[in-house]
Design a protein around this motif. Structure first.
Motif, PDB file in Angstrom:
ATOM      1  N   ILE A 261      83.184  81.815   7.112  1.00  0.00           N
ATOM      2  CA  ILE A 261      82.398  80.634   7.489  1.00  0.00           C
ATOM      3  C   ILE A 261      80.949  80.836   7.064  1.00  0.00           C
ATOM      4  O   ILE A 261      80.323  79.950   6.493  1.00  0.00           O
ATOM      5  CB  ILE A 261      82.463  80.396   9.011  1.00  0.00           C
ATOM      6  CG1 ILE A 261      83.866  79.966   9.412  1.00  0.00           C
ATOM      7  CG2 ILE A 261      81.428  79.365   9.442  1.00  0.00           C
ATOM      8  CD1 ILE A 261      84.067  79.900  10.918  1.00  0.00           C
ATOM      9  N   ALA A 262      80.437  82.046   7.335  1.00  0.00           N
ATOM     10  CA  ALA A 262      79.031  82.312   7.013  1.00  0.00           C
ATOM     11  C   ALA A 262      78.777  83.805   6.920  1.00  0.00           C
ATOM     12  O   ALA A 262      79.457  84.608   7.567  1.00  0.00           O
ATOM     13  CB  ALA A 262      78.115  81.683   8.060  1.00  0.00           C
ATOM     14  N   GLY A 483      72.195  74.793   3.483  1.00  0.00           N
ATOM     15  CA  GLY A 483      72.516  75.880   2.574  1.00  0.00           C
ATOM     16  C   GLY A 483      71.289  76.518   1.974  1.00  0.00           C
ATOM     17  O   GLY A 483      71.189  76.661   0.751  1.00  0.00           O
ATOM     18  N   TRP A 489      71.369  80.886  12.680  1.00  0.00           N
ATOM     19  CA  TRP A 489      72.698  80.936  13.288  1.00  0.00           C
ATOM     20  C   TRP A 489      72.548  80.599  14.754  1.00  0.00           C
ATOM     21  O   TRP A 489      71.734  81.186  15.460  1.00  0.00           O
ATOM     22  CB  TRP A 489      73.325  82.324  13.123  1.00  0.00           C
ATOM     23  CG  TRP A 489      74.682  82.419  13.770  1.00  0.00           C
ATOM     24  CD1 TRP A 489      74.979  83.039  14.951  1.00  0.00           C
ATOM     25  CD2 TRP A 489      75.916  81.878  13.276  1.00  0.00           C
ATOM     26  NE1 TRP A 489      76.320  82.916  15.220  1.00  0.00           N
ATOM     27  CE2 TRP A 489      76.930  82.211  14.205  1.00  0.00           C
ATOM     28  CE3 TRP A 489      76.258  81.146  12.137  1.00  0.00           C
ATOM     29  CZ2 TRP A 489      78.255  81.824  14.021  1.00  0.00           C
ATOM     30  CZ3 TRP A 489      77.584  80.758  11.970  1.00  0.00           C
ATOM     31  CH2 TRP A 489      78.572  81.110  12.905  1.00  0.00           C
ATOM     32  N   CYS A 495      77.470  78.305  14.945  1.00  0.00           N
ATOM     33  CA  CYS A 495      77.482  77.671  13.630  1.00  0.00           C
ATOM     34  C   CYS A 495      76.064  77.661  13.070  1.00  0.00           C
ATOM     35  O   CYS A 495      75.100  77.855  13.819  1.00  0.00           O
ATOM     36  CB  CYS A 495      78.021  76.242  13.719  1.00  0.00           C
ATOM     37  SG  CYS A 495      76.973  75.148  14.692  1.00  0.00           S
ATOM     38  N   PRO A 496      75.911  77.439  11.773  1.00  0.00           N
ATOM     39  CA  PRO A 496      74.569  77.328  11.203  1.00  0.00           C
ATOM     40  C   PRO A 496      73.889  76.042  11.663  1.00  0.00           C
ATOM     41  O   PRO A 496      74.552  75.029  11.894  1.00  0.00           O
ATOM     42  CB  PRO A 496      74.814  77.303   9.682  1.00  0.00           C
ATOM     43  CG  PRO A 496      76.235  77.738   9.497  1.00  0.00           C
ATOM     44  CD  PRO A 496      76.958  77.353  10.737  1.00  0.00           C
ATOM     45  N   ALA A 514      75.933  79.695   4.711  1.00  0.00           N
ATOM     46  CA  ALA A 514      77.229  79.037   4.915  1.00  0.00           C
ATOM     47  C   ALA A 514      78.080  79.105   3.654  1.00  0.00           C
ATOM     48  O   ALA A 514      77.570  79.176   2.535  1.00  0.00           O
ATOM     49  CB  ALA A 514      77.013  77.586   5.323  1.00  0.00           C
ATOM     50  N   ASN A 515      79.384  79.084   3.856  1.00  0.00           N
ATOM     51  CA  ASN A 515      80.340  79.086   2.745  1.00  0.00           C
ATOM     52  C   ASN A 515      80.711  77.641   2.400  1.00  0.00           C
ATOM     53  O   ASN A 515      81.345  76.956   3.203  1.00  0.00           O
ATOM     54  CB  ASN A 515      81.596  79.861   3.136  1.00  0.00           C
ATOM     55  CG  ASN A 515      82.619  79.937   2.013  1.00  0.00           C
ATOM     56  OD1 ASN A 515      82.413  79.413   0.923  1.00  0.00           O
ATOM     57  ND2 ASN A 515      83.741  80.592   2.279  1.00  0.00           N
ATOM     58  N   SER A 518      84.501  76.690   2.881  1.00  0.00           N
ATOM     59  CA  SER A 518      85.212  76.791   4.160  1.00  0.00           C
ATOM     60  C   SER A 518      85.477  75.378   4.669  1.00  0.00           C
ATOM     61  O   SER A 518      85.330  74.404   3.919  1.00  0.00           O
ATOM     62  CB  SER A 518      84.372  77.582   5.165  1.00  0.00           C
ATOM     63  OG  SER A 518      83.273  76.807   5.618  1.00  0.00           O
ATOM     64  N   SER A 520      84.110  74.576   7.829  1.00  0.00           N
ATOM     65  CA  SER A 520      83.216  74.512   8.975  1.00  0.00           C
ATOM     66  C   SER A 520      81.859  73.959   8.558  1.00  0.00           C
ATOM     67  O   SER A 520      81.700  73.416   7.457  1.00  0.00           O
ATOM     68  CB  SER A 520      83.070  75.915   9.580  1.00  0.00           C
ATOM     69  OG  SER A 520      82.346  75.868  10.776  1.00  0.00           O
ATOM     70  N   SER A 521      80.854  74.114   9.428  1.00  0.00           N
ATOM     71  CA  SER A 521      79.508  73.652   9.116  1.00  0.00           C
ATOM     72  C   SER A 521      79.025  74.297   7.826  1.00  0.00           C
ATOM     73  O   SER A 521      79.177  75.502   7.632  1.00  0.00           O
ATOM     74  CB  SER A 521      78.554  74.015  10.257  1.00  0.00           C
ATOM     75  OG  SER A 521      78.942  73.382  11.446  1.00  0.00           O
ATOM     76  N   GLY A 522      78.423  73.496   6.969  1.00  0.00           N
ATOM     77  CA  GLY A 522      77.938  74.014   5.705  1.00  0.00           C
ATOM     78  C   GLY A 522      78.936  73.911   4.573  1.00  0.00           C
ATOM     79  O   GLY A 522      78.629  74.248   3.430  1.00  0.00           O
TER      80      GLY A 522
END
Length: 967
Positions: A261-262, A483, A489, A495-496, A514-515, A518, A520-522
């Motif tokens: 996720i990050a 990003g 965090w 989450c970011p 963040a990825n 993924s 999720s957030s980002g």
């Protein structure tokens, strides 16, 4: 010259302000499906407020015939006005944003008023030019910003024009009012993502649903293409037996590859201790990764001689983990405990010696986050990315707003890691490829192509592909916001958090990368899915006949306002550096969209020279900034006054807090300069409405001098025949007219929810400035023109005089308490001083003590705090009840037991209601000027809850009557 017959508009007479404010406040908490989620912009107006203001600005007040010499039945006018209020009450509800039935009722009322006005002016020499009963006047917002106001004008049936100097704002407005009508009802043309099936061949593609769906489809294609190109930089993490041996909690994942996720990073500098000068030590705000109860996770720096590494721990974090290595006073070397000054950190950063070290990896688990310790291989892959620097646009340094510049981040690309830049540039390049695909697919789907792009008025396949690209470019901007290397965090939500949580680019020590691949957030899919849903919901009711145009123009020199209805939300003096901040988005938007709008993106950065913001660093000093703002804003306001349609008032939002307190008078340079510009432009301020447009979390007690309301100024062009008056006459009119206006604002007998004390001083400017601004000039004794600043001092003094207990019919005990509070607050003072003051007020210390509001003994006297008052107090059993006591008992009941209890208390002393409210307003003002934030909060909350308290008191009274009847 034949005069134009201009009926008063509803906004100049009355509004259902409570309903508008409730809806506007509620809207601030709505995110999903709100147009504001399409692209970030600072200080947007709520749609509800904008919709209500424009409607009330356009419909005639039912009592206007009296003004024009026609007979009118006052009762009938009130009934008609109430019907207009009912339209507004329905219009402002969030669930009615796209309700065509409600919107059409509003449009019909606007048309009815317009045709009445045209009929009144049918014989005017300019009737053909100004009064066409078959076409509504167009609308213009010359400071369009985030686009809420032009969007609502369009929704109400007006041809809507939006202009702004800022290209980012122009693009937002194009996405709001220009693009959706062009493709209303268009079916999607893009192929479904692999694995998806068409749900329903007869699916509803009304409004902007089809365009929104294509944004999703081409966004999905971009994600797959991007992964082919850069997916190797974002590998999954395999949970090995060795990892499980060290972390038994990972056993459920052994052998699996988890999606990251990050990656959580710490900035580093060389240790200032000579013995460890070769070591890059971490700068971390906190090592806590998850603060969720029972699932706490943190990072421990494990030290080994002159080196260290990070390991993830679970359980209750240590104090050191919570505090990190950086506090307000500076940093600390984890190896030697040597202090690290911010000056040292800044110098290291500017000399390019600030580095990064991976602290932890966050992955997607079966039922939550999985936190992993970093490995050299994971860190090496991240640092292997290399990106070209496609722009060297510099960050304009505004001290306190862009502190990153002090740490060597002088250009916008410096705000991103190399891997983040690779991802953003890859997706940005794919926007153009998606555009070409969308054009080709649109042609295949049968959409005619005129070969024209959006910049040249195109409506065919080429323009459609560009529309898809624009919305995808907005997703790039969202990706940039989440990003970059300034993203924190969040250990609670795990989450970011995006960079722009406030109107600044602040320094961040540890950050989350963040990825984008993924879920999720980002993640890219999160941005695109959200963008698609928001666009579809925001423009459900968009019609092909809607007309909208967004243009880049300087508000001071534009000619777009000619013969148009004007409503706008201009910049707030030096509050927000729009151009400086929006450069962050501009560099990405320009990269993606320059081929579509070459003229709009012809400059390397957002234009700043003409931007109407009082920035000292641009104009040499504060005086230069103030002069620039005044001159520019006066030109902009003059443009509105001279060009706007003569039968409609101009409405202007302003929410800059009065913040300078001198000699018990509160003003601010921002307000003074703005009002000076409005009046010098030839406007008279004919009405003011405080609207709940700001986030309530920014109210007093948050450490910021923030407003909960914007003041909507209702302005008309000042009559050429306006007289001048003397200072004495101005003061006389203030004494005669301000009390009635203030009584209406704080509630009075109207039943309206009173304005909160935190907003009263600001809101009360309106009635005073209405008197001041209707004259050509107010002349001082020496014949000089009274300045706005001096007028505000007199207006604020009139407010203080009205609220001052000495000016009312307050009891002697309350007058004593008020003066004592002003001198000592809740602290003790000498008995002799109290005795002297009590005699002067017509009471005695013993008498006030017997009333139960002071503590007296050992030669000292002290006012009791509200929390010290007895909870079983009943005013019906009290032989001596000062208003002071009643007010603080109400505060006690509200804080300890809630609105119902406070209402029950008020029901036992209804005659004290008005004095209690007036005292609360006065004490709030006193506390604010003395900067007693906690004390001020109590009085503000009492008034803020007053409507509910009164309702509860009526319920209690009704129940008591019923009980009496039964007995």
């Amino acid at each position: 010259m034949t005069p134009i017959k201009s009926p008063k508009k509803l906004i100049e007479v009355a509004l259902p302000l409570d309903d508008i404010n409730v809806a506007a406040a509620r809207e601030k908490s709505i995110r999903h499906g709100h147009p504001s989620t399409l692209h970030l912009w600072w200080a947007r107006r709520p749609l509800a407020a904008a919709r209500a203001v424009i409607f009330a600005q356009m419909v005639n007040d039912p009592g206007y015939q009296r003004e024009l010499g026609y007979g009118v039945n006052k009762k009938e006018a009130e009934i008609k006005r109430e019907k207009l209020f009912d339209i507004i009450r329905e219009l402002v509800k969030w669930e009615n944003t796209n309700n065509e039935e409600v919107l059409q009722r509003a449009r019909d009322a606007i048309w009815e008023s317009w045709r009445e006005t045209c009929h009144l002016n049918r014989n005017h020499p300019q009737a053909a030019e100004l009064f066409n009963p078959e076409k509504l006047p167009a609308f213009h917002d010359p400071f369009a910003g985030g686009g809420a106001i032009p969007l609502e004008a369009q929704r109400l049936g007006l041809e809507s024009y939006a202009s702004d100097l800022n290209p980012v704002a122009v693009m937002i407005n194009k996405a709001m009012i220009e693009i959706p009508p062009k493709f209303a009802g268009q079916k999607p043309v893009g192929p479904l993502p692999a694995g998806e099936k068409q749900q329903n061949m007869m699916e509803d593609w009304s409004g902007a649903k089809g365009l929104a769906e294509d944004v999703r489809r081409y966004g999905h294609w971009m994600r797959e293409e991007a992964f082919k190109r850069i997916g190797h930089l974002y590998p999954k993490v395999e949970i090995t037996p060795e990892m499980v041996a060290q972390r038994p909690d990972l056993k459920a994942y052994q052998g699996e590859e988890l999606t990251v996720i990050a990656w959580l990073w710490a900035r580093t500098v060389k240790s200032p201790n000579p013995a460890y000068a070769h070591v890059d030590v971490p700068l971390v705000r906190s090592f806590v990764l998850s603060s969720k109860k029972g699932k706490e996770v943190w990072v421990e720096p494990v030290i080994d001689g002159d080196s260290y590494h990070f390991e993830v721990r679970s359980g209750e974090p240590t104090i050191d983990a919570i505090q990190g290595t950086v506090v307000r006073s500076g940093g600390t070397c984890i190896l030697s405990q040597t202090p690290i000054s911010f000056k040292y950190i800044r110098n290291e950063a500017k000399d390019d010696r600030m580095g990064l070290k991976l602290m932890a990896v966050v992955a997607e688990g079966k039922s939550g986050r999985v936190y992993l310790s970093p490995t050299p291989n994971i860190e090496a892959i991240a640092k292997s990315a290399k990106s070209d620097r496609f722009t060297e646009t510099e960050i304009s340094h505004w001290p306190g707003r862009t502190n990153v510049v002090e740490y060597g981040m002088t250009k916008f690309l410096d705000l991103f890691t190399q891997r983040q830049l690779v991802a953003l540039t890859t997706f940005s390049d794919l926007v153009q490829e998606a555009r070409e695909k969308a054009i080709a697919d649109a042609k295949k789907a049968g959409l005619a192509d005129d070969g024209l792009g959006l910049a040249h008025g195109g409506k065919g396949a080429t323009a459609y592909g560009e529309a898809v690209a624009i919305l995808l470019a907005f997703s790039i901007d969202k990706m940039a916001d989440l990003g970059n290397s300034l993203v924190r965090w969040e250990p609670v939500a795990q989450c970011p958090r995006q960079l722009f949580g406030r109107q600044a680019i602040p320094m961040v020590w540890d950050f989350a990368e963040a990825n984008p691949f993924s879920t999720s957030s980002g993640a890219w899919t999160t941005f695109v899915e959200g963008q698609s849903k928001a666009f579809a919901k925001s423009f459900l009711n968009v019609q092909p006949w809607f007309e909208g145009n967004a243009t880049q123009a300087d508000a001071a020199t534009q000619s777009i306002s000619s013969h148009k209805v004007v409503s706008s939300d201009p910049p707030y003096y030096d509050n927000i550096g729009y151009a400086d901040l929006s450069d962050f988005f501009y560099v990405w938007m320009r990269r993606s969209l320059k081929t579509i709008y070459p003229e709009l993106f012809s400059t390397m950065a957002v234009p700043k020279v003409e931007e109407l913001v009082a920035s000292p660093y641009r104009h040499g000093n504060k005086q230069g900034a103030e002069t620039f703002f005044l001159n520019g804003m006066t030109k902009a306001m003059s443009s509105m006054a001279q060009q706007s349609h003569p039968v409609f008032p101009v409405t202007i939002y302003y929410a800059f807090k009065q913040s300078e307190t001198k000699e018990d008078t509160t003003t601010s340079t921002g307000w003074v300069t703005f009002l000076e510009a409005v009046i010098q432009a030839g406007f008279s301020i004919d009405g003011t409405w405080p609207m709940r447009t700001e986030n309530s979390s920014r109210m007093i007690g948050q450490g910021s001098n923030a407003l909960a309301s914007s003041i909507v100024l209702v302005c008309r062009k000042r009559l050429i025949t306006a007289d001048t008056i003397s200072r004495r006459d101005f003061q006389r009119q203030l004494r005669e007219e301000m009390p009635e206006a203030l009584e209406a604002m704080i509630g009075g007998e109207t039943g309206q929810t009173p304005i909160a004390p935190v907003d009263l001083a600001q809101s009360s400017i309106g009635p005073g400035m209405a008197i001041y601004s209707k004259y050509a000039a107010v002349l001082n004794q020496d014949g000089s023109r009274m300045s706005v600043h001096d007028a505000l001092i007199l207006i604020n003094r009139a407010i203080s005089d009205y609220l001052n207990p000495d000016g009312g019919s307050f009891d002697a005990d309350t007058l004593f308490c008020d003066d004592w509070f002003a001198q000592y607050g809740w602290s003790a003072g000498a008995f002799g001083d109290a005795d002297t003051l009590a005699r002067a007020k017509g009471t005695s210390v013993d008498g006030v003590h017997s009333a139960g509001v002071i503590e007296s003994g050992s030669g000292k006297v002290r006012l009791l705090k509200w929390s010290e008052y007895p909870s079983d107090w009943d005013p019906r059993d009290d032989s001596r009840t000062p208003v002071w006591e009643a007010c603080h008992q109400m505060i006690r009941a509200l804080n300890q037991q809630g609105e119902a209890a406070a209402g029950a208390l008020l029901a036992r002393m209804p005659e004290q209601g008005e004095p209690i409210r007036q005292l609360a307003y006065h004490l709030y003002t006193l506390c604010e000027r003395k900067k007693w934030a906690e004390e001020a909060r109590a009085y503000n909350e009492l008034i803020g809850s007053w409507h509910a308290i009164v309702a509860a008191s009526h319920d209690t009274g009704h129940r008591d009557e019923q009980i009496g009847l039964e007995l």
